[in-house]
Design an enzyme around this catalytic site. Structure first.
Site, PDB file in Angstrom:
ATOM      1  N   ASP A  78      36.826  38.481  42.693  1.00 33.50           N
ATOM      2  CA  ASP A  78      36.685  39.048  43.971  1.00 33.50           C
ATOM      3  C   ASP A  78      38.291  39.021  44.657  1.00 33.50           C
ATOM      4  O   ASP A  78      38.646  40.018  45.283  1.00 33.50           O
ATOM      5  CB  ASP A  78      35.666  38.643  44.856  1.00 33.50           C
ATOM      6  CG  ASP A  78      34.448  39.245  44.481  1.00 33.50           C
ATOM      7  OD1 ASP A  78      34.266  39.621  43.294  1.00 33.50           O
ATOM      8  OD2 ASP A  78      33.358  39.224  45.352  1.00 33.50           O
ATOM      9  N   CYS A 119      31.800  32.243  39.555  1.00 36.74           N
ATOM     10  CA  CYS A 119      32.254  32.861  40.780  1.00 36.74           C
ATOM     11  C   CYS A 119      31.453  33.815  41.256  1.00 36.74           C
ATOM     12  O   CYS A 119      30.176  34.072  40.694  1.00 36.74           O
ATOM     13  CB  CYS A 119      33.861  33.631  40.161  1.00 36.74           C
ATOM     14  SG  CYS A 119      34.952  32.132  40.041  1.00 36.74           S
ATOM     15  N   SER A 468      33.993  38.298  52.679  1.00 33.69           N
ATOM     16  CA  SER A 468      34.216  37.356  51.545  1.00 33.69           C
ATOM     17  C   SER A 468      33.771  35.904  52.325  1.00 33.69           C
ATOM     18  O   SER A 468      33.746  35.912  53.366  1.00 33.69           O
ATOM     19  CB  SER A 468      35.902  37.221  51.215  1.00 33.69           C
ATOM     20  OG  SER A 468      36.064  35.886  50.821  1.00 33.69           O
TER      21      SER A 468
END
Length: 557
Positions: A78, A119, A468
Site C-alpha cells: 500500500d 501486510c 491508511s
C-alpha cells in the site's frame, strides 16, 4: 481425511502418480495434506523474508507428521501503491487473494492450512478465504518491523516519511532532513512499525483466535517468530484431530472481542472494513451499530504510532496483545473469555499468565487515555449508513467548517499543495469509494500533507474512500452511501457547512432536507472511471463500505 478424495482408492492411481512426481512416497498418503499459504513477494518489505518463513513452516509440518504443500498469493504494498493508480488495486487485491486461496485449497482437497500473511490486504484476504473454505487453519504472520532512528536520534516510521513530504513542501524541514527520514523510516523487513492496517489486522487475527499469542507484536527479526512457527504446526494437528474449524472460532462474540482490542489500541479504520467482510464470509449478521456498541464500553488503553511515539516493539516489550487483553478482562462484559481459539484452548487460558510490564505503554483500566474506544462510528445526514473516524489519533472532538470539495484524491493533493486549503476548512474528497474509485483508495498522501504543513488540528478531511492506518488528524472515512451511489457526499457544494461531533457520533451538513432533495433530483451519476479489466468488473460487483466492500454475486433469477 478430506484429502482422501485425491489419494485413496484404485481410481486415484493417476492422482497418486502425479503426487509422487512432487516427491511423495506411499507412506505419505496416510498423512494429512497441509496447504502452506504463503505470500512471499520481493517488492513488499513486510513479505520479503517470507520465503524463509515458508521453509521453516514446512519443516515444522513434516516434524508434526503431516505433508506440506506451499503456494503463494499475490500482494500489493500500500505504501508503494500510494498516490497513483496503483492504490485502486489495493482493496480489490483482497478479493483476488481470497479467491486464489479458495481455488488452490478446494481444488486439491487439503486437510488443513497454515497461512503466512503480513501486510494490509493479504491478511484479511487469507482470513476471508479461511472462513469460506472452513478447514482447520492457523495463521503465522511475518511480524512487524522495528522503528527507525534518524541521525539525530529521532524515532521515525513510514508515517514520518509521508509527513516529511508535507513538511518539506511547506519549508519546515530541509531536503537533507527529508532524506535522513527517508533513509531510516523503514529499517528492516516486516510490516510497518506503527498501529497501521497490517499490524492492526495481525493483532486482530490473534484475538479472533486464528493466530497464536504473540502473533501481533513479536518483531519479524525476533527468533521467537520461529518458535511460533513450530507451535503453529503442532496446534494445527490438534485442530485437525478435534475438527475445530475457522467458523467454530470466528463467532459474533469473537468479532466483538476483535473490535474491543481494536478500540483499546486505536487501530486502523481499515479494520472495520475488513472485519465486516470476515463476518460476511462467516455468515454472520454483524453491522456497524454493533461496532459502535463495543466502542462505547471499551476504554482506550494504549496509543501507538501515529497516535504516539510508541511502536509495536514497545507493545511487545510491555507484554504484547495478551497483556492488553488481560487488562481488558478485568472489566466485566468487555471480552468473551470462554470461546475456543487456534491453540485448542480458550481465550481465558491463552491470557492467564499475561501481565503489563510497562504502564506507560499499556495503560491500566484506572488510567485510560479515554473511557471509550479509539475508533468511533459516526452517522447523520451526511453518512446515513455510517462513517469511521480514528478518534484516538486526534485531540479535536468537534469541528465545524466550510467544505472545500475535490472529486478525486489527485485533485485534492494538488489543491492542498497549492495552498487552496486553509485553517478551518473541511476538505471533501469524493467519488473515491469502493465503486467510485474504483477500489476505495487510501488518502494517506492528503492527510500527511495536511499534517506535515502543520494544519493537522485545524483542517478536517472527509471521504468515501479509506485512510491508511498511518493517517491521523480529523479524518473521517468510509462515508456510506458513497458518492457514486448517490450518497449525500455527492450533493455537497463548495462552502456548505459540515459538523463533525466525535463525542455525539454525528456527521452532519447544515443543509435542509428540502435542499438536499432538490440537489438529488438534479444529480447525475458520473461515467465510471474504469470500464474494462479487473477494476471494471470490481466496480460492477462491489458493495458498500458499511458491509465490508465485499463482492456481490449477480442475481441470475
Amino acid at each position: 481425511m478430506r484429502s482422501d478424495m485425491i489419494k485413496k482408492g484404485f481410481d486415484k492411481a493417476p492422482h497418486r502418480s502425479l503426487l509422487k512426481a512432487t516427491g511423495l512416497k506411499d507412506e505419505d498418503f496416510d498423512k494429512p495434506f497441509i496447504a502452506i499459504c504463503n505470500s512471499f513477494i520481493e517488492i513488499i518489505p513486510g513479505h520479503k523474508h517470507l520465503n524463509e518463513f515458508g521453509k521453516l513452516v514446512k519443516e515444522a509440518v513434516r516434524a508434526a507428521g503431516m505433508v506440506p504443500f506451499e503456494f503463494n498469493t499475490i500482494g500489493v504494498d500500500d505504501g508503494i501503491a500510494m498516490g497513483h493508480i496503483g492504490m485502486r488495486y489495493s482493496l480489490p487485491s483482497r478479493e483476488i487473494i481470497a479467491d486464489s486461496v479458495e481455488t488452490v485449497v478446494n481444488a486439491h482437497w487439503f486437510d488443513g492450512m497454515i497461512c503466512i500473511p503480513n501486510c494490509d490486504k493479504i491478511t484479511p484476504g487469507m482470513m476471508m478465504a479461511a472462513l469460506r473454505i472452513n478447514i482447520p487453519t492457523v495463521f503465522v504472520s511475518g511480524g512487524p518491523m522495528a522503528a527507525g532512528k534518524t541521525s539525530k536520534g529521532d524515532v521515525v516510521d513510514l508515517s514520518s516519511v509521508f509527513e516529511g513530504v508535507g513538511a518539506y513542501q511547506s519549508g519546515k524541514i530541509s531536503e537533507e532532513e527529508l532524506k535522513d527520514i527517508e533513509d531510516h523510516g523503514c529499517p528492516s523487513c516486516g510490516s510497518c512499525s506503527g498501529m497501521f492496517t497490517a499490524n492492526s489486522m495481525n493483532c486482530l487475527c490473534e484475538v479472533l483466535g486464528l493466530a497464536l499469542p504473540g502473533n501481533g507484536s513479536i518483531l519479524a527479526i525476533d527468533p521467537r517468530r520461529e518458535e511460533l512457527i513450530k507451535q503453529a504446526a503442532e496446534k494445527l494437528k490438534i485442530l485437525i484431530e478435534r475438527d475445530i474449524k475457522p467458523r467454530d472460532i470466528v463467532t459474533e462474540e469473537a468479532i466483538d472481542d476483535a473490535f474491543a482490542l481494536d478500540m483499546a489500541m486505536g487501530g486502523s479504520t481499515n479494520t472495520v472494513l475488513h472485519t465486516l467482510a470476515l463476518a460476511q464470509e462467516a455468515g454472520l449478521d454483524y453491522d456497524m451499530n454493533r461496532i459502535d456498541a463495543v466502542s462505547r464500553r471499551v476504554p482506550h488503553l494504549c496509543k501507538v504510532s501515529p497516535a504516539s511515539n510508541w511502536h509495536m516493539e514497545d507493545i511487545d516489550r510491555a507484554g504484547g496483545i495478551s497483556a492488553i487483553l488481560k487488562e481488558m478482562s478485568r472489566k466485566e462484559g468487555v471480552l468473551h473469555l470462554d470461546r475456543i481459539t487456534a491453540t485448542g484452548q480458550t481465550l481465558r487460558e491463552n491470557i492467564a499468565h499475561a501481565e503489563i510490564k510497562d504502564k506507560e505503554v499499556i495503560h491500566s483500566l484506572e488510567n485510560p487515555h479515554s473511557e471509550e474506544g479509539g475508533l468511533r462510528i459516526l452517522k447523520g445526514n451526511l453518512a446515513k449508513d455510517g462513517a469511521v473516524i480514528k478518534s484516538g489519533a486526534t485531540e479535536v472532538k468537534r469541528f465545524e467548517g466550510p467544505c472545500v470539495i475535490f472529486n478525486s484524491q489527485d485533485e485534492a493533493l494538488a489543491g492542498i499543495m497549492l495552498g487552496k486549503v486553509k485553517k478551518g476548512d473541511v476538505v471533501v474528497i469524493r467519488y473515491e469509494g469502493p465503486r467510485g474509485g474504483p477500489g476505495m483508495p487510501e488518502m494517506l498522501a492528503p492527510t500527511s500533507a495536511i499534517a506535515g504543513m502543520g494544519l493537522g488540528a485545524d483542517v478536517a478531511l472527509l471521504t468515501d474512500g479509506r485512510f491508511s492506518g498511518a493517517s491521523r488528524g480529523i479524518s473521517v472515512g468510509h462515508i456510506s452511501p458513497e458518492a457514486a451511489a448517490g450518497g449525500t457526499i455527492a450533493l455537497l457544494e463548495q462552502g456548505d457547512i459540515v459538523c463533525i461531533d466525535v463525542e455525539e457520533r454525528l456527521l452532519e451538513v447544515r443543509v435542509s432536507d428540502e435542499e438536499l432533495g432538490k440537489r438529488k433530483k438534479e444529480w447525475k451519476r458520473p461515467e465510471p472511471k474504469v470500464k474494462t479489466g479487473w477494476l471494471g468488473r470490481y466496480a460492477q460487483m462491489v458493495t458498500s463500505a458499511n458491509t465490508g466492500a465485499v463482492l456481490k454475486i449477480p442475481n441470475f433469477d
